[in-house]
Motif scaffolding. Sequence first.
Motif, PDB file in Angstrom:
ATOM      1  N   MET A   1       0.837  -1.176   0.000  1.00  0.00           N
ATOM      2  CA  MET A   1       0.000   0.000   0.000  1.00  0.00           C
ATOM      3  C   MET A   1       0.887   1.246   0.000  1.00  0.00           C
ATOM      4  SD  MET A   1      -2.882   1.085   2.795  1.00  0.00           S
ATOM      5  CE  MET A   1      -1.868   1.495   4.187  1.00  0.00           C
ATOM      6  N   ILE A   2       0.484   2.250  -0.751  1.00  0.00           N
ATOM      7  CA  ILE A   2       1.170   3.538  -0.716  1.00  0.00           C
ATOM      8  C   ILE A   2       0.694   4.278   0.522  1.00  0.00           C
ATOM      9  CG2 ILE A   2       1.418   5.767  -1.858  1.00  0.00           C
ATOM     10  CD1 ILE A   2       1.146   4.284  -4.532  1.00  0.00           C
ATOM     11  N   LYS A   3       1.648   4.698   1.357  1.00  0.00           N
ATOM     12  CA  LYS A   3       1.325   5.384   2.610  1.00  0.00           C
ATOM     13  C   LYS A   3       1.186   6.890   2.414  1.00  0.00           C
ATOM     14  CE  LYS A   3       4.536   4.302   5.488  1.00  0.00           C
ATOM     15  NZ  LYS A   3       5.456   3.868   6.524  1.00  0.00           N
ATOM     16  N   ALA A   4       2.007   7.464   1.516  1.00  0.00           N
ATOM     17  CA  ALA A   4       1.983   8.913   1.321  1.00  0.00           C
ATOM     18  C   ALA A   4       2.775   9.268   0.075  1.00  0.00           C
ATOM     19  CB  ALA A   4       2.597   9.620   2.530  1.00  0.00           C
ATOM     20  N   ILE A   5       2.493  10.426  -0.477  1.00  0.00           N
ATOM     21  CA  ILE A   5       3.325  11.035  -1.510  1.00  0.00           C
ATOM     22  C   ILE A   5       3.759  12.368  -0.934  1.00  0.00           C
ATOM     23  CG2 ILE A   5       3.440  11.954  -3.846  1.00  0.00           C
ATOM     24  CD1 ILE A   5       1.302   9.913  -4.654  1.00  0.00           C
ATOM     25  N   GLU A   6       5.075  12.522  -0.777  1.00  0.00           N
ATOM     26  CA  GLU A   6       5.623  13.675  -0.065  1.00  0.00           C
ATOM     27  C   GLU A   6       6.567  14.470  -0.956  1.00  0.00           C
ATOM     28  OE1 GLU A   6       5.620  11.327   4.179  1.00  0.00           O
ATOM     29  OE2 GLU A   6       7.399  11.234   2.927  1.00  0.00           O
ATOM     30  N   VAL A   7       6.718  15.737  -0.643  1.00  0.00           N
ATOM     31  CA  VAL A   7       7.628  16.617  -1.376  1.00  0.00           C
ATOM     32  C   VAL A   7       9.038  16.448  -0.829  1.00  0.00           C
ATOM     33  CG1 VAL A   7       8.183  19.027  -1.902  1.00  0.00           C
ATOM     34  CG2 VAL A   7       5.801  18.280  -1.852  1.00  0.00           C
ATOM     35  N   TYR A   8      10.002  16.369  -1.750  1.00  0.00           N
ATOM     36  CA  TYR A   8      11.413  16.247  -1.395  1.00  0.00           C
ATOM     37  C   TYR A   8      12.163  17.381  -2.085  1.00  0.00           C
ATOM     38  CZ  TYR A   8      15.438  13.660   0.288  1.00  0.00           C
ATOM     39  OH  TYR A   8      16.559  13.275   0.971  1.00  0.00           O
ATOM     40  N   LEU A   9      12.750  18.281  -1.298  1.00  0.00           N
ATOM     41  CA  LEU A   9      13.493  19.422  -1.820  1.00  0.00           C
ATOM     42  C   LEU A   9      14.980  19.107  -1.822  1.00  0.00           C
ATOM     43  CD1 LEU A   9      11.730  22.269   0.211  1.00  0.00           C
ATOM     44  CD2 LEU A   9      11.096  21.352  -2.026  1.00  0.00           C
ATOM     45  N   ALA A  28       7.193  24.681  11.093  1.00  0.00           N
ATOM     46  CA  ALA A  28       7.371  23.231  11.086  1.00  0.00           C
ATOM     47  C   ALA A  28       8.190  22.768  12.281  1.00  0.00           C
ATOM     48  CB  ALA A  28       8.067  22.804   9.794  1.00  0.00           C
ATOM     49  N   GLU A  29       8.046  21.502  12.595  1.00  0.00           N
ATOM     50  CA  GLU A  29       8.857  20.861  13.623  1.00  0.00           C
ATOM     51  C   GLU A  29       9.916  20.023  12.923  1.00  0.00           C
ATOM     52  OE1 GLU A  29       8.428  17.485  17.134  1.00  0.00           O
ATOM     53  OE2 GLU A  29       6.648  18.117  16.017  1.00  0.00           O
ATOM     54  N   LEU A  56      10.949  17.372   8.216  1.00  0.00           N
ATOM     55  CA  LEU A  56      10.189  18.355   8.960  1.00  0.00           C
ATOM     56  C   LEU A  56       8.726  17.946   8.930  1.00  0.00           C
ATOM     57  CD1 LEU A  56      12.761  19.870   7.696  1.00  0.00           C
ATOM     58  CD2 LEU A  56      11.496  21.934   8.213  1.00  0.00           C
ATOM     59  N   SER A  57       8.016  18.271   9.980  1.00  0.00           N
ATOM     60  CA  SER A  57       6.587  17.999  10.036  1.00  0.00           C
ATOM     61  C   SER A  57       5.845  19.332   9.985  1.00  0.00           C
ATOM     62  CB  SER A  57       6.229  17.256  11.325  1.00  0.00           C
ATOM     63  OG  SER A  57       4.817  17.100  11.409  1.00  0.00           O
ATOM     64  N   VAL A  58       4.962  19.454   8.996  1.00  0.00           N
ATOM     65  CA  VAL A  58       4.120  20.640   8.848  1.00  0.00           C
ATOM     66  C   VAL A  58       2.691  20.177   9.078  1.00  0.00           C
ATOM     67  CG1 VAL A  58       3.439  22.527   7.328  1.00  0.00           C
ATOM     68  CG2 VAL A  58       5.740  21.534   7.118  1.00  0.00           C
ATOM     69  N   ASN A  59       2.209  20.341  10.305  1.00  0.00           N
ATOM     70  CA  ASN A  59       0.872  19.858  10.668  1.00  0.00           C
ATOM     71  C   ASN A  59       0.678  18.391  10.298  1.00  0.00           C
ATOM     72  OD1 ASN A  59       0.044  22.344  11.728  1.00  0.00           O
ATOM     73  ND2 ASN A  59      -0.539  23.077   9.701  1.00  0.00           N
ATOM     74  N   GLY A  60       1.693  17.572  10.557  1.00  0.00           N
ATOM     75  CA  GLY A  60       1.606  16.147  10.294  1.00  0.00           C
ATOM     76  C   GLY A  60       1.994  15.740   8.879  1.00  0.00           C
ATOM     77  N   ILE A  61       2.268  16.692   8.009  1.00  0.00           N
ATOM     78  CA  ILE A  61       2.704  16.405   6.646  1.00  0.00           C
ATOM     79  C   ILE A  61       4.231  16.472   6.628  1.00  0.00           C
ATOM     80  CG2 ILE A  61       2.649  17.162   4.234  1.00  0.00           C
ATOM     81  CD1 ILE A  61      -0.039  18.591   5.014  1.00  0.00           C
TER      82      ILE A  61
END
Length: 139
Positions: A1-9, A28-29, A56-61
């Motif tokens: 299962m795909i859990k998330a698609i996240e941005v990577y800078l 962010a944290e 980093l976590s931005v409101n859980g993202i």
Amino acid sequence: MIKAIEVYLVTNGNGMEAVEFYKNALDAEVIAVMQWKDGVPNCPKENEHLLMNAQLSVNGIRLMISDDNPEYSYRSGTNMSACIQCDSMETAQNLYDKMSVGAQEIQMELGKTFWSPAYASLIDRFGMHWQINTEIKEN
């Protein structure tokens, strides 16, 4: 299962500065920071300060940041990718098999790394940069 698609800078040698900037700008944290000296065996002295990975976590993202490998030419505008987080090696393999069809470039074949049992990096047939990463929680 795909859990998330996240941005990577990907930054140009100033990853630690970017961590602080986005921490403040996005409220962010900082969850984790690893520099090259922490993960690259026999890391050259001039690369020790480079950012291997920050999360980093931005409101859980999750937002991830790293410095580009100095062996490659940094190109602004191509320094962002989407990272697909998978929950199993089978999901990662299935996704890689589909995403790599007609790929413009396979930057890293799906395989084991020190941070993932199944990781790949590719530019798909439409020119989009994707990372496939597997995160398996140990019980």
